[in-house]
Design a protein around this motif. Structure first.
Motif, mmCIF file in Angstrom:
data_model
loop_
_atom_site.group_PDB
_atom_site.id
_atom_site.type_symbol
_atom_site.label_atom_id
_atom_site.label_comp_id
_atom_site.label_asym_id
_atom_site.label_seq_id
_atom_site.Cartn_x
_atom_site.Cartn_y
_atom_site.Cartn_z
ATOM 1 N N GLN A 1 49.232 51.630 34.912
ATOM 2 C CA GLN A 1 49.492 50.246 35.281
ATOM 3 C C GLN A 1 49.790 49.413 34.113
ATOM 4 O OE1 GLN A 1 46.561 52.000 35.529
ATOM 5 N NE2 GLN A 1 44.870 50.549 35.590
ATOM 6 N N SER B 1 50.412 43.295 35.076
ATOM 7 C CA SER B 1 48.859 43.502 34.961
ATOM 8 C C SER B 1 48.359 42.249 34.134
ATOM 9 C CB SER B 1 48.491 44.724 34.163
ATOM 10 O OG SER B 1 48.750 45.703 34.769
ATOM 11 N N ILE C 1 48.364 39.322 36.794
ATOM 12 C CA ILE C 1 47.255 39.538 37.734
ATOM 13 C C ILE C 1 45.966 39.068 37.030
ATOM 14 C CG2 ILE C 1 45.947 41.234 38.864
ATOM 15 C CD1 ILE C 1 48.368 42.657 39.553
ATOM 16 N N SER D 1 50.633 35.696 39.197
ATOM 17 C CA SER D 1 51.785 36.442 39.221
ATOM 18 C C SER D 1 53.046 36.011 39.912
ATOM 19 C CB SER D 1 51.376 37.819 40.358
ATOM 20 O OG SER D 1 50.437 38.477 39.703
ATOM 21 N N ALA E 1 50.678 44.800 46.568
ATOM 22 C CA ALA E 1 49.805 45.231 45.286
ATOM 23 C C ALA E 1 49.018 44.124 44.408
ATOM 24 C CB ALA E 1 50.557 46.318 44.713
ATOM 25 N N HIS E 2 49.896 43.041 44.277
ATOM 26 C CA HIS E 2 49.362 41.882 43.448
ATOM 27 C C HIS E 2 48.342 40.928 44.192
ATOM 28 C CE1 HIS E 2 52.417 42.586 40.133
ATOM 29 N NE2 HIS E 2 52.862 43.581 41.044
ATOM 30 N N ALA F 1 44.789 42.235 44.272
ATOM 31 C CA ALA F 1 44.349 42.489 42.976
ATOM 32 C C ALA F 1 43.778 40.961 42.350
ATOM 33 C CB ALA F 1 45.094 43.147 42.226
ATOM 34 N N GLU F 2 44.786 40.177 42.598
ATOM 35 C CA GLU F 2 44.526 38.845 42.037
ATOM 36 C C GLU F 2 43.376 38.119 42.827
ATOM 37 O OE1 GLU F 2 47.824 35.094 41.505
ATOM 38 O OE2 GLU F 2 48.454 37.091 40.844
ATOM 39 N N TYR G 1 45.194 46.886 41.122
ATOM 40 C CA TYR G 1 46.310 46.906 41.120
ATOM 41 C C TYR G 1 47.008 48.173 40.873
ATOM 42 C CZ TYR G 1 51.109 46.745 38.874
ATOM 43 O OH TYR G 1 52.464 46.963 38.397
#
Length: 488
Positions: free
Chosen positions: A48, A57, A60, A65, A83-84, A87-88, A104
């Protein structure tokens, strides 16, 4: 793989159906196993952080993002939302930037497993044939780009459940199912529009499914309207827009067909099949095993003495292979799943493909797939080891004291020792991510780099948002100073 009642010279009529079941089981195990390994290997070896993903990354980690890049590629918002955003959100709640980056990675590389689960759920074809082909695609095609942050990775995962839903949902709900699966698929990557067109084409292959096709076409039209609206509403900034336009022109570059990995896979499978058929025609008892041993020996010699290049940066560019190969395999999957219920032309075409399959035999197909898996495994292992070593070396470059370059260190990504691992435009972000506490002594940059991801205003705003956790203000300021020198 369905509806075949007799085999070639190597298999008897009585054993062939059982062999088919074994092949199906092998394909399913290969796909599911590969999907699990994608997560384990991807996160353990920190893929990643490879290529553009180091910018993703970093974005994030600083919880920004959308402003950093995704507002410029709104037509790929499925990846951002899937995915973002989670994670964020985790990073914002906990202040754990490292954990957010790992999440992520888990989500991004775990999407193939989710795609297979949804395909199994939606597929109502005989013996879940579409699901079996989805597994084969995951094992044989996905490793071509595994490790790169291409959004086509997510598009592949969403293609198969969309294909299964389009063919298996009852008349009452197939329009709704088509819309529900086409919408996230279309916003994974622009190439996914090719996937949707291919799914509609596969419905046309089935006899008496005009109503299903019209429902799918209506759903696709509605999705396309939404897609166009989003593209018009969220226009990329002028700086990034020019770069994206230029990159789009390279997606279907014919030179990609000469890629080393594609040539290696084709040569190995073709060489094995040719030798196998020759030996079998000579009535050799162990033709599959002998041919496989010869192919394996050739591969070992190639890796030991051929000095092959590392399959690294090309992983991103082989997204084109997914755009072409995935729908092609989807067509075969539908023909196999609905054999006997196809239009006449499709029956004839599939009859030729089925004849080739019968002539090669189940063992020949199984060994060919095994050789493909072996190549992917070996090339991925080489890439993972090289990337792990590179991160160690890169960490020293940006953290060890060097008084002569207190803030910036220039490196040339084309130097032989880097083996195409650095990504020229994201080196500064990787510098922050590999440093202890996200505090590098300097940023590594490519002096020939002509692209800078974020504007001066966005980088400046990121510095103001710095808190006591995550990426410190000092590191954000280093990123700001670099971008403000080169981009307004």
């Amino acid at each position: 793989m369905r509806g075949v009642s007799n085999g070639g010279a190597a298999e008897s009529k009585g054993s062939f159906p059982g062999s088919i079941r074994t092949l199906r089981t092998f394909a399913a195990a290969a796909g599911i196993g590969s999907a699990i390994l994608f997560v384990f290997v991807g996160v353990c070896f920190r893929f990643q952080l490879f290529g553009d993903a180091s910018l993703f990354s970093y974005a994030i980690a600083v919880q920004d993002s959308w402003a950093f890049h995704w507002h410029n590629i709104s037509s790929r918002s499925t990846v951002y939302l899937y995915a973002h955003v989670p994670a964020e959100l985790y990073g914002r709640i906990t202040g754990d930037a490292s954990g957010a980056i790992r999440i992520y990675g888990i989500l991004f590389y775990g999407v193939q497993l989710i795609g297979l689960a949804l395909t199994w759920l939606f597929d109502r074809s005989a013996e879940r044939t579409v699901f079996i082909f989805a597994c084969a695609s995951t094992a044989a095609i996905c490793p071509l780009i595994f490790g790169s942050p291409s959004e086509m990775w997510v598009a592949h995962a969403l293609f198969w459940p969309a294909l299964a839903a389009a063919h298996s949902t009852g008349p009452r709900w197939n329009a709704v199912a088509a819309f529900a699966t086409f919408l996230p698929l279309s916003f994974a990557h622009e190439g996914a529009l090719v996937f949707i067109a291919a799914i509609l084409a596969t419905i046309l292959l089935r006899d008496g499914e005009r109503r299903r096709f019209l429902h799918g076409l209506g759903a696709a039209a509605a999705v396309l309207c939404i897609w166009i609206f989003v593209r018009i509403t969220f226009v990329p900034d002028d700086y990034t827009g020019k770069v994206l336009a230029s990159a789009a022109m390279n997606v279907f570059d014919p030179a990609i067909l000469a890629n080393r990995m594609l040539v290696l896979l084709a040569a190995t499978a073709g060489g094995f099949m040719t030798l196998f058929l020759v030996l079998r025609s000579a009535n050799m008892r162990h033709a599959p095993e002998t041919s496989a041993a010869a192919a394996l020996a050739a591969l070992v010699l190639y890796w030991l003495f051929g000095d092959p290049a590392l399959h690294a940066s090309d992983r991103y560019y082989l997204r084109t292979a997914l755009i072409v190969l995935t729908p092609a395999l989807g067509v075969v999957a539908v023909c196999a799943a609905y054999e006997g219920r196809l239009i006449r032309l499709a029956e004839k075409i599939y009859g030729v493909a089925r004849g080739l399959f019968v002539n090669v035999g189940v063992r020949g197909v199984a060994v060919a797939l095994l050789l493909v898996l072996l190549i992917h495994g070996a090339e991925t292992a080489r890439f993972a080891a090289a990337w792990d070593d590179h991160l160690v070396m890169f960490k020293k470059i940006v953290t060890e004291p060097q008084p002569q370059s207190p803030g910036i260190v220039n490196i040339d990504p084309e130097r032989p020792e880097f083996e195409e691992l650095p990504w020229f435009s994201t080196l500064p972000y990787l510098s922050v991510l590999v440093a202890p506490g996200f505090r590098p002594a300097r940023l590594a940059v490519d002096p020939k780099s002509d692209y800078f991801w974020i504007s001066c205003a966005t980088a400046t705003a990121s510095v103001r948002k710095a808190g006591p956790h995550g990426i410190p203000a000092q590191s954000r300021a280093m990123i700001r100073d670099l971008n403000c020198k080169h981009r307004p």
